[in-house]
Write an enzyme that holds these catalytic residues in place. Structure first.
Site: not given
Length: 284
Positions: A138, A165
């Site tokens: 990501s 994350y």
């Protein structure tokens, strides 16, 4: 026909990600609620829509290293080649939580589980070359700054939700980099990518969305699969010798953060993860 394994956590995105005719066998993970019944239903839908009857469901729980090991063994027992491995499954949580093995959940699922799964399948991937390993990361990896405090990874007070994350997505890229270095003499093309700001249930549920701004700029799950499919199937990957590269939508080479280019950190992460897995599996 190539054989591919794809890990997944959401049925709708799975359907979008595996409808390429080159892909033959697939695996799903069960995070958070993809039951075997739903997985089998997804398999039947793919068979119906593509005409490809060689699609299977394999139980994989990335929150549990024993399950990861069992899934890899189940695939290897089929005595199939493995040309494409797509480590796509991911999780993010608003609150701190641990995997079944006591590892901070985002790091455990998004990195450690896929690390073990990949390592167990690597002998088959090597035997099937040319082959590809695609790690879905990501752009959020850029938000993790500073060093990785390995000793504090499972400390509930060490990182906030965004940092947890982002760290796991940074780990995906570092893992890809180190894979490339260790298998540079083989025809194994390891790449990582940012699929885009995809409108998924995980994004909405865990406030990755940023509310209305997200809704106006997000892309569909079908479009979110394009960069993954590029890395997994485009002839350019081999023709241009794309190894350890990071891609943005839609198949455009992206810019990694400075941390994501740190070869020493990638090596340290690999060694730490190996030792962590050995420690956790020895406790079974």
């Amino acid at each position: 026909m190539d054989t591919a394994v794809v890990t997944h956590s959401k049925e709708n995105f799975f359907t979008a990600a595996v409808t390429h005719p080159k892909e033959k066998h697939f695996t799903f993970d069960k995070i958070p609620d993809l039951t075997e019944k739903k997985g089998q239903a997804a398999v039947e839908k793919i068979k119906s829509e593509t005409g490809n009857q060689n699609v299977e469901f394999l139980h994989l729980n990335l929150k549990n290293l024993k399950s990861v090991k069992e899934c890899a063994e189940n695939f290897l027992a089929k005595n199939l080649p493995l040309h494409i491995l797509i480590n796509n499954a991911g999780v993010t949580t608003k609150t701190f939580s641990l995997t079944d093995d006591g590892i901070q959940e985002e790091f455990g699922v998004n990195h450690v589980g896929h690390f073990l799964f990949t390592k167990l399948l690597l002998p088959k991937i090597k035997a099937s070359q040319p082959a590809r390993i695609v790690n879905v990361s990501s752009r959020n990896h850029i938000f993790f700054e500073g060093g990785i405090e390995f000793e504090k990874l499972s400390d509930p007070n060490a990182l906030d939700a965004t940092q947890r994350y982002s760290l796991s997505k940074l780990a995906n890229i570092l893992f890809t980099n180190e894979l490339n270095k260790r298998y540079i003499e083989e025809q194994i093309y390891a790449t990582s990518l940012h699929p885009g700001l995809v409108d998924t249930q995980m994004s909405r549920k865990n406030d990755l969305s940023g509310s209305e701004t997200f809704l106006s700029s997000s892309i569909s799950t079908e479009d979110g699969a394009i960069t993954t499919l590029y890395c997994a199937t485009s002839p350019e990957i081999e023709e241009k010798n794309y190894r350890g590269r990071y891609f943005d939508p839609f198949g455009i080479e992206g810019e990694k953060s400075s941390r994501a280019k740190d070869d020493d950190l990638a090596k340290k992460l690999w060694e730490f993860t190996e030792n962590l897995i050995t420690e956790k599996l020895s406790q079974e």
